[in-house]
Design an enzyme around this catalytic site. Structure first.
Site, PDB file in Angstrom:
ATOM      1  N   ARG A  37       0.783  -1.240   0.000  1.00  0.00           N
ATOM      2  CA  ARG A  37       0.000   0.000   0.000  1.00  0.00           C
ATOM      3  C   ARG A  37       0.813   1.287   0.000  1.00  0.00           C
ATOM      4  NH1 ARG A  37      -4.779   0.925   3.522  1.00  0.00           N
ATOM      5  NH2 ARG A  37      -3.206   1.316   5.078  1.00  0.00           N
ATOM      6  N   ASP A  38       2.138   1.222   0.049  1.00  0.00           N
ATOM      7  CA  ASP A  38       2.939   2.449   0.081  1.00  0.00           C
ATOM      8  C   ASP A  38       4.231   2.285  -0.719  1.00  0.00           C
ATOM      9  OD1 ASP A  38       3.525   5.077   0.764  1.00  0.00           O
ATOM     10  OD2 ASP A  38       4.563   4.501   2.606  1.00  0.00           O
TER      11      ASP A  38
END
Length: 69
Positions: A37-38
């Protein structure tokens, strides 16, 4: 101009190895049931053509987790 390109741009072999090991690590995370997610350049650490690490797991979630992610 050509000496500048040779010094400041990585070789094709380096780039292929970099992405190979990066995607191997990402596939391993996904097989374990997590997604990052990052992902961004700051969270990908390379110390050589065959050592690529994925960092900053603060936003990692399980694939089976319920929303909100």
């Amino acid at each position: 101009m050509w000496p500048y390109i040779d010094i400041h741009y990585p070789s094709v072999i380096f780039v292929v190895n970099f992405y190979f090991f990066f995607f191997q690590g990402l596939a391993y995370m996904h097989r374990l049931g997590f997604f990052h997610r990052d992902l961004k350049p700051e969270n990908i650490l390379a110390t050589g053509p065959d050592v690529v690490k994925i960092a900053d797991f603060g936003l990692v979630r399980e694939i089976r987790s319920s929303p909100p992610y």
